[in-house]
Design a protein around this motif. Structure first.
Motif, PDB file in Angstrom:
ATOM      1  N   UNK A 199       0.823  -1.192   0.000  1.00  0.00           N
ATOM      2  CA  UNK A 199       0.000   0.000   0.000  1.00  0.00           C
ATOM      3  C   UNK A 199       0.868   1.257   0.000  1.00  0.00           C
ATOM      4  N   UNK A 200       0.384   2.280  -0.696  1.00  0.00           N
ATOM      5  CA  UNK A 200       1.081   3.559  -0.774  1.00  0.00           C
ATOM      6  C   UNK A 200       0.058   4.663  -0.565  1.00  0.00           C
ATOM      7  N   UNK A 201       0.512   5.809  -0.075  1.00  0.00           N
ATOM      8  CA  UNK A 201      -0.396   6.931   0.061  1.00  0.00           C
ATOM      9  C   UNK A 201      -0.717   7.496  -1.323  1.00  0.00           C
ATOM     10  N   UNK A 202      -1.880   8.104  -1.423  1.00  0.00           N
ATOM     11  CA  UNK A 202      -2.353   8.606  -2.714  1.00  0.00           C
ATOM     12  C   UNK A 202      -1.357   9.564  -3.364  1.00  0.00           C
ATOM     13  N   UNK A 203      -0.793  10.479  -2.573  1.00  0.00           N
ATOM     14  CA  UNK A 203       0.112  11.484  -3.134  1.00  0.00           C
ATOM     15  C   UNK A 203       1.328  10.825  -3.786  1.00  0.00           C
ATOM     16  N   UNK A 204       1.828   9.771  -3.171  1.00  0.00           N
ATOM     17  CA  UNK A 204       2.995   9.079  -3.725  1.00  0.00           C
ATOM     18  C   UNK A 204       2.639   8.384  -5.036  1.00  0.00           C
ATOM     19  N   UNK A 205       1.508   7.702  -5.067  1.00  0.00           N
ATOM     20  CA  UNK A 205       1.055   7.033  -6.290  1.00  0.00           C
ATOM     21  C   UNK A 205       0.881   8.036  -7.415  1.00  0.00           C
ATOM     22  N   UNK A 206       0.199   9.133  -7.112  1.00  0.00           N
ATOM     23  CA  UNK A 206      -0.098  10.115  -8.153  1.00  0.00           C
ATOM     24  C   UNK A 206       1.161  10.805  -8.669  1.00  0.00           C
ATOM     25  N   UNK A 207       2.130  11.019  -7.792  1.00  0.00           N
ATOM     26  CA  UNK A 207       3.383  11.625  -8.245  1.00  0.00           C
ATOM     27  C   UNK A 207       4.097  10.712  -9.245  1.00  0.00           C
ATOM     28  N   UNK A 208       4.127   9.411  -8.945  1.00  0.00           N
ATOM     29  CA  UNK A 208       4.769   8.448  -9.860  1.00  0.00           C
ATOM     30  C   UNK A 208       4.055   8.438 -11.211  1.00  0.00           C
ATOM     31  N   UNK A 209       2.726   8.400 -11.181  1.00  0.00           N
ATOM     32  CA  UNK A 209       1.962   8.313 -12.426  1.00  0.00           C
ATOM     33  C   UNK A 209       2.039   9.610 -13.229  1.00  0.00           C
ATOM     34  N   UNK A 210       2.022  10.735 -12.547  1.00  0.00           N
ATOM     35  CA  UNK A 210       2.137  12.014 -13.263  1.00  0.00           C
ATOM     36  C   UNK A 210       3.462  12.100 -14.017  1.00  0.00           C
ATOM     37  N   UNK A 211       4.530  11.650 -13.387  1.00  0.00           N
ATOM     38  CA  UNK A 211       5.845  11.680 -14.037  1.00  0.00           C
ATOM     39  C   UNK A 211       5.917  10.702 -15.206  1.00  0.00           C
ATOM     40  N   UNK A 212       5.330   9.523 -15.043  1.00  0.00           N
ATOM     41  CA  UNK A 212       5.405   8.497 -16.090  1.00  0.00           C
ATOM     42  C   UNK A 212       4.619   8.874 -17.333  1.00  0.00           C
ATOM     43  N   UNK A 213       3.482   9.547 -17.141  1.00  0.00           N
ATOM     44  CA  UNK A 213       2.617   9.872 -18.281  1.00  0.00           C
ATOM     45  C   UNK A 213       2.709  11.350 -18.683  1.00  0.00           C
TER      46      UNK A 213
END
Length: 325
Positions: free
Chosen positions: A210-224
């Motif tokens: 599990x990861x906090x939302x902010x961490x997940x979204x930061x990874x996805x924003x950078x990838x896409x």
């Protein structure tokens, strides 16, 4: 019940009227809901506003049949779960109501699906039956007139190629993705598609830590290379969804409303913008129960938007033990 009125609510007065009509219909026709209201000592004749309506603990969808008498289910949706886990069942008497609900909500937030490429990276949902999310995405894909629309199971290279092509063509695109699968993709591929709408849903499903939302979204924003990650707030027990266009702040269509209750007193609603347990009013749930006390923690903002902050242990849900047993 007048479904036309439900999907054309314009203000709080009309919403309250629909809530009271729905409450009295369900108190008469849904046996488990009637038992619960009696058990907690609420007199239906004293209910004059939707804030006074009792909310059924969501756990009861796992142990009881929450369904209107005299109706025949057209489809049964079920929640996901690990082996041996008891899952929720939601029988739907009129699938057209669900279709109207998600179609109207999606179009209000994102536009006509005919003009959008609808992509789906939802392996854990496709690998089981009874998913209400897959039913919705199937329908949106069928409505789309974009030939690239469709599912991508584990074929990440095909998805990367499709996204690159749609980006080059400047095609409006929505990618529905279960969180862990989006992260798996992001570890292998980087896609430059700033206008892409990534619709995160479903969490880790036991596949990743599990990861906090902010961490997940930061990874996805950078990838896409996108400015924000969108999210859907929905569940098996509901026939409507709220949507977040970024920062984890959700908004609802007019027939769906989020309230919060005191976690120490499940029958008490919080009126200020405080953190509490989320109660949902989903007027599309005509033939089951429209008033549900969830296990989610959240915060309501003055404009009616809300944030989901996590979950609390089911042992905190009081007042339903008699029916669960």
């Amino acid at each position: 019940m007048d479904t036309h009125a439900i999907f054309n609510i314009q203000d709080d007065i009309e919403f309250n009227d629909c809530c009271l009509q729905t409450f009295h219909y369900q108190i008469t026709n849904c046996e488990i809901y009637r038992y619960y209201v009696q058990y907690i000592g609420v007199d239906p004749q004293h209910v004059k506003h939707y804030t006074q309506i009792p909310f059924l603990p969501i756990e009861l969808f796992k142990s009881q049949r929450i369904f209107a008498s005299g109706r025949v289910p057209q489809v049964t949706f079920s929640s996901s779960g690990t082996t041996g886990m008891i899952t929720s069942k939601h029988e739907v008497a009129n699938i057209a109501i669900y279709e109207t609900s998600f179609r109207k909500a999606f179009e209000a937030f994102y536009g006509n699906p005919a003009d959008i490429a609808i992509l789906a990276l939802l392996p854990s949902y496709l690998e089981r039956s009874g998913s209400s999310l897959i039913y919705m995405v199937d329908d949106l894909i069928k409505q789309s007139r974009q030939p690239a629309s469709g599912y991508f199971l584990y074929n990440h290279q095909d998805l990367a190629n499709t996204l690159a092509k749609l980006s080059a063509e400047k095609t409006k695109t929505v990618l529905f993705g279960v969180t862990y699968a989006l992260l798996d993709f992001a570890e292998q591929y980087k896609v430059d598609f700033p206008s892409l709408i990534i619709m995160e849903t479903g969490g880790m499903k036991g596949k990743r830590k599990d990861m906090i939302r902010e961490e997940v979204h930061e990874i996805l924003c950078k990838a896409f290379h996108v400015p924000s990650i969108h999210s859907e707030y929905g569940m098996t027990e509901l026939l409507s969804q709220g949507y977040s266009t970024g920062n984890g702040i959700f908004k609802c269509p007019n027939w769906l409303k989020i309230l919060v209750r005191d976690t120490n007193d499940p029958l008490s609603l919080l009126t200020d913008a405080k953190t509490g347990a989320i109660n949902v009013i989903d007027l599309a749930n005509i033939y089951s129960c429209s008033f549900i006390a969830t296990q989610d923690l959240g915060k309501i903002y003055p404009d009616g938007s809300f944030e989901v902050l996590g979950r609390f242990d089911q042992s905190d849900i009081r007042g339903c033990n008699l029916l669960v047993q």
